[in-house]
Design an enzyme around this catalytic site. Structure first.
Site, mmCIF file in Angstrom:
data_model
loop_
_atom_site.group_PDB
_atom_site.id
_atom_site.type_symbol
_atom_site.label_atom_id
_atom_site.label_comp_id
_atom_site.label_asym_id
_atom_site.label_seq_id
_atom_site.Cartn_x
_atom_site.Cartn_y
_atom_site.Cartn_z
ATOM 1 N N SER A 143 -12.522 -98.183 40.769
ATOM 2 C CA SER A 143 -13.663 -98.087 39.870
ATOM 3 C C SER A 143 -13.326 -97.045 38.819
ATOM 4 O O SER A 143 -12.482 -96.171 39.039
ATOM 5 C CB SER A 143 -14.913 -97.642 40.646
ATOM 6 O OG SER A 143 -15.965 -97.262 39.772
ATOM 7 N N TYR A 156 -19.796 -91.297 45.793
ATOM 8 C CA TYR A 156 -19.055 -92.504 45.416
ATOM 9 C C TYR A 156 -17.811 -92.138 44.623
ATOM 10 O O TYR A 156 -16.726 -92.705 44.846
ATOM 11 C CB TYR A 156 -19.971 -93.414 44.600
ATOM 12 C CG TYR A 156 -19.353 -94.727 44.180
ATOM 13 C CD1 TYR A 156 -18.885 -95.637 45.115
ATOM 14 C CD2 TYR A 156 -19.261 -95.067 42.829
ATOM 15 C CE1 TYR A 156 -18.335 -96.852 44.725
ATOM 16 C CE2 TYR A 156 -18.711 -96.273 42.430
ATOM 17 C CZ TYR A 156 -18.253 -97.160 43.378
ATOM 18 O OH TYR A 156 -17.707 -98.363 42.982
#
Length: 259
Positions: A143, A156
């Site tokens: 990501s 995250y």
């Protein structure tokens, strides 16, 4: 998009987290590119339905229920293969968006287990099979969170930084062996579940993530990127490919149309 057909020795592609979103879209793309796709996820009904869809379309696909955080189950799964050509480490996800001061340690632990340890488990178990193919590819779907920070995302972000470092280090450690290591780092992707899962099913919070953004990436945009990277000639390694929608300049800079 022109792609090279996989060789017989490398025609099996394993996709984790294939029950929805980027994983399901990637399975469809790889199947269309000529791979025999092995769909893995915890939700057995979803992957079985997808395998049936692909088979009816004339492709080769099988479903295998798997929790990537369960090492014994991963090892048992891997024992079924002599060789594979592609591993797409897609299983992962985000939980919560709290600041560090109030973040839920259980959320942090779950994200690390799924994104990092899950990727480690499957990669370790299948790496000998990838090498045995003579032309293997490990894909890590990380990501842009693995390459920059943002408020409310530390858990995250930490997990995705860990996944990025795993890919980068593996590439160094196996250089000279017939396995490529590719990292695909998507930015804002609108899928049916990512934001909804992150916010515990709160549809209003999930919708606000994409509010005013005319065209976030789709799961198929990312799947096409993954398939392109995998199907480059075997001497070509796409080390890291960051893909964002045009409206997103960074993790914290997004153009939103006025309401």
């Amino acid at each position: 998009m022109a792609t090279a057909a996989p060789s017989a020795a490398s025609r099996i592609a394993v996709v984790t987290g294939a029950s929805s979103g980027i994983g399901a879209a990637t399975a469809r793309r790889l199947a269309a590119a000529g791979y025999r796709v092995v769909l893995t996820a915890r939700r057995k009904d979803r992957i079985e339905a997808l395998a049936e869809e692909l088979t009816k379309a004339g492709h080769s696909a099988v479903a295998y229920q798997l929790d990537v955080t369960d090492r014994a189950a991963v090892d048992e799964f891997a024992s079924a293969f002599k060789t594979i050509g592609v591993l797409v480490n897609n299983a992962g996800g985000a939980l919560g968006a709290d600041p560090v001061a109030t973040g839920d340690p259980d959320h942090w632990r779950a994200m690390y287990e799924t994104n990092v340890i899950g990727t480690l488990n499957v990669t370790q178990a299948l790496l000998p099979k990838l090498e045995a193919s003579g032309d293997g590819v490990v894909v890590v779907v990380s990501s842009t969170a693995g390459h920059g920070t943002y408020e409310g995302g530390a858990g995250y972000v930490a997990a995705k930084h860990g996944e990025h470092v795993l890919a980068e280090t593996l590439r160094l450690e196996i250089v000279g062996r017939p396995v490529r290591v590719v990292e695909i780092a998507p930015g804002m992707v609108r899928t049916e579940e990512f934001a909804l899962t992150r916010f515990g099913g709160d549809t209003d919070k999930a919708a606000k993530v994409y509010e005013g953004v005319a065209e976030p990436l789709t799961a198929d945009d990312v799947a096409e990127t993954i398939t392109w990277a995998v199907t480059r000639p075997s001497h070509v390694n796409i080390d890291l490919l960051v893909v964002r929608p045009r409206a997103q300049a960074s993790n914290t800079k997004v153009h939103r149309e006025p309401r």
